[in-house]
Motif scaffolding. Structure first.
Motif, short mmCIF file in Angstrom:
data_model
loop_
_atom_site.label_atom_id
_atom_site.label_comp_id
_atom_site.label_asym_id
_atom_site.label_seq_id
_atom_site.Cartn_x
_atom_site.Cartn_y
_atom_site.Cartn_z
N ILE A 264 26.90 17.19 22.83
CA ILE A 264 27.82 18.07 22.11
C ILE A 264 27.47 19.54 22.36
O ILE A 264 28.35 20.40 22.44
N VAL A 265 26.18 19.84 22.51
CA VAL A 265 25.76 21.21 22.81
C VAL A 265 26.21 21.61 24.20
O VAL A 265 26.67 22.75 24.42
N GLU A 266 26.11 20.71 25.16
CA GLU A 266 26.56 21.00 26.53
C GLU A 266 28.08 21.14 26.59
O GLU A 266 28.61 21.96 27.36
N ILE A 267 28.79 20.37 25.78
CA ILE A 267 30.25 20.50 25.71
C ILE A 267 30.62 21.89 25.20
O ILE A 267 31.56 22.52 25.70
N ARG A 268 29.90 22.36 24.19
CA ARG A 268 30.17 23.71 23.67
C ARG A 268 30.08 24.75 24.80
O ARG A 268 30.98 25.58 24.97
N SER A 269 28.98 24.71 25.56
CA SER A 269 28.79 25.68 26.66
C SER A 269 29.87 25.55 27.71
O SER A 269 30.37 26.55 28.25
N GLN A 270 30.28 24.30 28.00
CA GLN A 270 31.29 24.10 29.04
C GLN A 270 32.65 24.62 28.58
O GLN A 270 33.40 25.20 29.37
N HIS A 286 21.53 17.05 17.23
CA HIS A 286 21.80 16.25 18.43
C HIS A 286 21.51 14.78 18.12
O HIS A 286 20.39 14.39 17.81
N ASN A 287 22.56 13.97 18.17
CA ASN A 287 22.40 12.54 17.84
C ASN A 287 22.13 11.68 19.07
O ASN A 287 22.10 10.46 18.98
N GLY A 288 21.96 12.31 20.22
CA GLY A 288 21.64 11.57 21.44
C GLY A 288 22.84 11.05 22.18
O GLY A 288 22.70 10.49 23.28
#
Length: 325
Positions: A264-270, A286-288
């Protein structure tokens, strides 16, 4: 000796003098006589009348002057020719020396690496001096090594880029991305190495690509072919090879959104890079879980709805930002 014979003898001697055929003793006598022409004490050779004497004197002077001038001109021409020859040799050596100095003694510190960057709202196309083309995704940069093209072609990538590399079997093209190097001779491929991602991903479009561990030089993948991807996970150095859809490897080039096994953190940046707006993530726990999905130029509100259903989060698209609850 009759006067006529004396004149003939005199003319013969003078002719020999002008042609340089007299011995040293006779030539000295002629020179002495010439230098004393016009002096009162000089005995004039008997001629028929004073006009003949004056004419002979003028003839002798003109002849000797011409001879002397001819010698001087020859000597001057020889000196000038030698001067030009030696001057040409000197300047030729000087030019070679200067070129040699610059070639062998140029301070290598003068050569500098060159960096190209794209901003956060637009991609940037960079054409390298070998003819290779690099299309930088938003918020990306490449640094061209100062010795690029000498023995090989080395650059460093931060972010994402699509490469179309000019073929040169003598000088491999090497891309540094963190702990790994991607090595090619001439091919097209995509590398995603954004620093906010936990992996580096290389996808081959055409040709063959090899990937090495930068520190140990260990082969992680040898001559990957079209459609093959390699994902290198930074924390544990794990490598995953798989075949994937070519259209997704560089979907960003066609302005399509491809979320590839992202947190979800990487989706935010993307999303920030794709929509060029700030994305606010309220809960960073982060739930993995990881998510994979692609969109084909769908409207932003439609993308938010699908992501909300996929992640069980609330994605809200506003004018200047996206909110993830």
């Amino acid at each position: 000796m009759s006067q006529t014979n004396q004149q003939k003898a005199l003319k013969k001697i003078l002719k020999s003098s002008l042609n340089g055929k007299l011995d040293e003793e006779k030539q000295n006598a002629i020179d002495l006589w010439y230098n004393q022409l016009g002096a009162e004490t000089l005995p004039i050779l008997p001629l028929e009348n004073p006009e003949q004497q004056a004419q002979l004197e003028r003839s002798i002077k003109n002849g000797l002057n011409q001879k002397a001038l001819s010698k001087l001109e020859k000597r001057s021409a020889k000196i000038q020719l030698n001067y030009i020859k030696y001057a040409a040799i000197f300047f030729f050596c000087l030019i070679l020396g200067i070129q040699g100095y610059h070639f062998f003694n140029t301070d290598k510190r003068l050569a500098k690496a060159v960096t190209y960057s794209s901003n956060r709202t637009a991609a940037k196309l960079v054409t390298l001096k070998d003819g290779s083309k690099v299309l930088l995704n938003v918020s990306s940069q490449i640094t061209i090594d100062k010795d690029f093209g000498v023995k090989d072609r080395r650059i460093t990538l931060t972010g994402e880029a699509f490469f179309d590399i000019a073929k040169d079997k003598r000088k491999p093209f090497v891309i540094h991305t963190g702990k790994i190097d991607t090595k090619v001779l001439g091919t097209s491929f995509n590398i995603n190495a954004y620093p906010d991602r936990d992996k580096i991903k290389i996808g081959v479009i055409t040709g063959k690509v090899s990937v090495l561990d930068r520190k140990s030089a260990k082969q992680l993948a040898y001559k990957m072919t079209s459609g093959t991807t390699l994902s290198y996970y930074i924390k544990n150095s794990k490598t995953v090879l798989r075949d994937e859809d070519l259209s997704l490897i560089s979907a960003w080039k066609d302005n399509r959104l491809f979320i590839d096994n992202a947190t979800i953190v990487e989706i935010r940046s993307q999303l920030e890079r794709y929509y060029h707006v700030k994305v606010v993530l309220h809960n960073k726990v982060h739930n993995g879980k990881r998510y994979t999905i692609h969109f084909d130029k769908d409207p932003a509100n439609r993308v938010m709805q699908i992501l909300s259903m996929l992640t069980k989060r609330k994605f809200i698209y506003q004018t200047n930002q996206i909110i993830i609850k």
